[in-house]
Design a protein around this motif. Structure first.
Motif, PDB file in Angstrom:
ATOM      1  N   MET A   1       4.575  10.848  93.900  1.00  0.00           N
ATOM      2  CA  MET A   1       4.571  11.961  94.799  1.00  0.00           C
ATOM      3  C   MET A   1       6.005  12.446  95.000  1.00  0.00           C
ATOM      4  O   MET A   1       6.922  11.656  95.116  1.00  0.00           O
ATOM      5  N   LEU A   2       6.166  13.730  94.982  1.00  0.00           N
ATOM      6  CA  LEU A   2       7.463  14.353  95.229  1.00  0.00           C
ATOM      7  C   LEU A   2       7.260  15.451  96.260  1.00  0.00           C
ATOM      8  O   LEU A   2       6.327  16.254  96.156  1.00  0.00           O
ATOM      9  N   GLU A   3       8.144  15.453  97.242  1.00  0.00           N
ATOM     10  CA  GLU A   3       8.081  16.498  98.255  1.00  0.00           C
ATOM     11  C   GLU A   3       9.501  16.869  98.644  1.00  0.00           C
ATOM     12  O   GLU A   3      10.349  15.999  98.827  1.00  0.00           O
ATOM     13  N   PHE A   4       9.770  18.155  98.701  1.00  0.00           N
ATOM     14  CA  PHE A   4      11.035  18.586  99.283  1.00  0.00           C
ATOM     15  C   PHE A   4      10.755  19.717 100.259  1.00  0.00           C
ATOM     16  O   PHE A   4       9.846  20.518 100.077  1.00  0.00           O
ATOM     17  N   ASN A   5      11.530  19.701 101.347  1.00  0.00           N
ATOM     18  CA  ASN A   5      11.319  20.645 102.438  1.00  0.00           C
ATOM     19  C   ASN A   5      12.628  21.323 102.810  1.00  0.00           C
ATOM     20  O   ASN A   5      13.655  20.660 102.965  1.00  0.00           O
ATOM     21  N   ILE A  24       4.315  17.877  95.282  1.00  0.00           N
ATOM     22  CA  ILE A  24       3.685  17.576  93.993  1.00  0.00           C
ATOM     23  C   ILE A  24       3.020  16.211  94.135  1.00  0.00           C
ATOM     24  O   ILE A  24       3.701  15.199  94.313  1.00  0.00           O
ATOM     25  N   ALA A  25       1.718  16.172  94.072  1.00  0.00           N
ATOM     26  CA  ALA A  25       0.956  14.937  94.261  1.00  0.00           C
ATOM     27  C   ALA A  25       0.978  14.075  93.001  1.00  0.00           C
ATOM     28  O   ALA A  25       1.249  14.565  91.901  1.00  0.00           O
ATOM     29  N   ASP A  26       0.692  12.799  93.167  1.00  0.00           N
ATOM     30  CA  ASP A  26       0.579  11.888  92.027  1.00  0.00           C
ATOM     31  C   ASP A  26      -0.442  12.439  91.032  1.00  0.00           C
ATOM     32  O   ASP A  26      -1.505  12.919  91.412  1.00  0.00           O
ATOM     33  N   GLY A  27      -0.086  12.393  89.759  1.00  0.00           N
ATOM     34  CA  GLY A  27      -0.997  12.835  88.708  1.00  0.00           C
ATOM     35  C   GLY A  27      -0.899  14.302  88.359  1.00  0.00           C
ATOM     36  O   GLY A  27      -1.433  14.733  87.343  1.00  0.00           O
ATOM     37  N   TRP A  28      -0.258  15.115  89.201  1.00  0.00           N
ATOM     38  CA  TRP A  28      -0.101  16.531  88.886  1.00  0.00           C
ATOM     39  C   TRP A  28       0.899  16.695  87.756  1.00  0.00           C
ATOM     40  O   TRP A  28       1.889  15.988  87.669  1.00  0.00           O
ATOM     41  N   LYS A  29       0.661  17.632  86.889  1.00  0.00           N
ATOM     42  CA  LYS A  29       1.601  17.981  85.827  1.00  0.00           C
ATOM     43  C   LYS A  29       2.188  19.340  86.180  1.00  0.00           C
ATOM     44  O   LYS A  29       1.457  20.296  86.399  1.00  0.00           O
ATOM     45  N   VAL A  30       3.503  19.389  86.236  1.00  0.00           N
ATOM     46  CA  VAL A  30       4.186  20.588  86.705  1.00  0.00           C
ATOM     47  C   VAL A  30       5.281  20.956  85.722  1.00  0.00           C
ATOM     48  O   VAL A  30       5.961  20.086  85.188  1.00  0.00           O
ATOM     49  N   GLY A  31       5.458  22.223  85.475  1.00  0.00           N
ATOM     50  CA  GLY A  31       6.541  22.706  84.626  1.00  0.00           C
ATOM     51  C   GLY A  31       7.467  23.605  85.421  1.00  0.00           C
ATOM     52  O   GLY A  31       7.040  24.274  86.359  1.00  0.00           O
ATOM     53  N   LYS A  63       7.834   4.419  92.779  1.00  0.00           N
ATOM     54  CA  LYS A  63       6.978   3.673  91.858  1.00  0.00           C
ATOM     55  C   LYS A  63       6.172   4.657  91.020  1.00  0.00           C
ATOM     56  O   LYS A  63       5.066   5.044  91.359  1.00  0.00           O
ATOM     57  N   LEU A  64       6.743   5.069  89.906  1.00  0.00           N
ATOM     58  CA  LEU A  64       6.094   6.036  89.020  1.00  0.00           C
ATOM     59  C   LEU A  64       5.457   5.333  87.838  1.00  0.00           C
ATOM     60  O   LEU A  64       5.858   4.242  87.456  1.00  0.00           O
ATOM     61  N   ARG A  65       4.462   5.981  87.241  1.00  0.00           N
ATOM     62  CA  ARG A  65       3.825   5.387  86.063  1.00  0.00           C
ATOM     63  C   ARG A  65       4.797   5.265  84.905  1.00  0.00           C
ATOM     64  O   ARG A  65       4.793   4.308  84.176  1.00  0.00           O
ATOM     65  N   ARG A  66       5.621   6.280  84.704  1.00  0.00           N
ATOM     66  CA  ARG A  66       6.630   6.257  83.644  1.00  0.00           C
ATOM     67  C   ARG A  66       7.999   6.171  84.304  1.00  0.00           C
ATOM     68  O   ARG A  66       8.190   6.733  85.371  1.00  0.00           O
TER      69      ARG A  66
END
Length: 84
Positions: A1-5, A24-31, A63-66
């Motif tokens: 999970m990534l969040e910036f405010n 950006i939630a876990d599992g989302w793919k973002v460009g 703790k990321l998958r990659r």
């Protein structure tokens, strides 16, 4: 999970971000898409804490998958290839 405010960041007095926020939630793919000089790489450097500190908050679940370094290299490669 990534969040910036309310993220704000300037380079040489030129604003790259002014009050930017995202989640950006876990599992989302973002460009990241944008013209040269609009702050795509700088945003990634801010997330990795490699570009100093901007105003606002950035929260990254460690703790990321990659490994983040692998994702970081891939993002930079994609950015460089997109400009060719």
């Amino acid at each position: 999970m990534l969040e910036f405010n309310d993220l704000s960041y300037r380079i040489g007095g030129r604003p790259l971000f002014d009050g930017a926020s995202a989640f950006i939630a876990d599992g989302w793919k973002v460009g990241l898409i944008g013209r040269n000089g609009t702050g795509k790489s700088t945003l990634l450097r801010l997330i990795r804490e490699e570009a100093g500190k901007g105003d606002g908050s950035i929260s990254l679940r460690r703790k990321l998958r990659r490994p983040m370094s692998r994702c970081w290299r891939w993002c930079l490669l994609q950015t460089k290839n997109a400009t060719r």
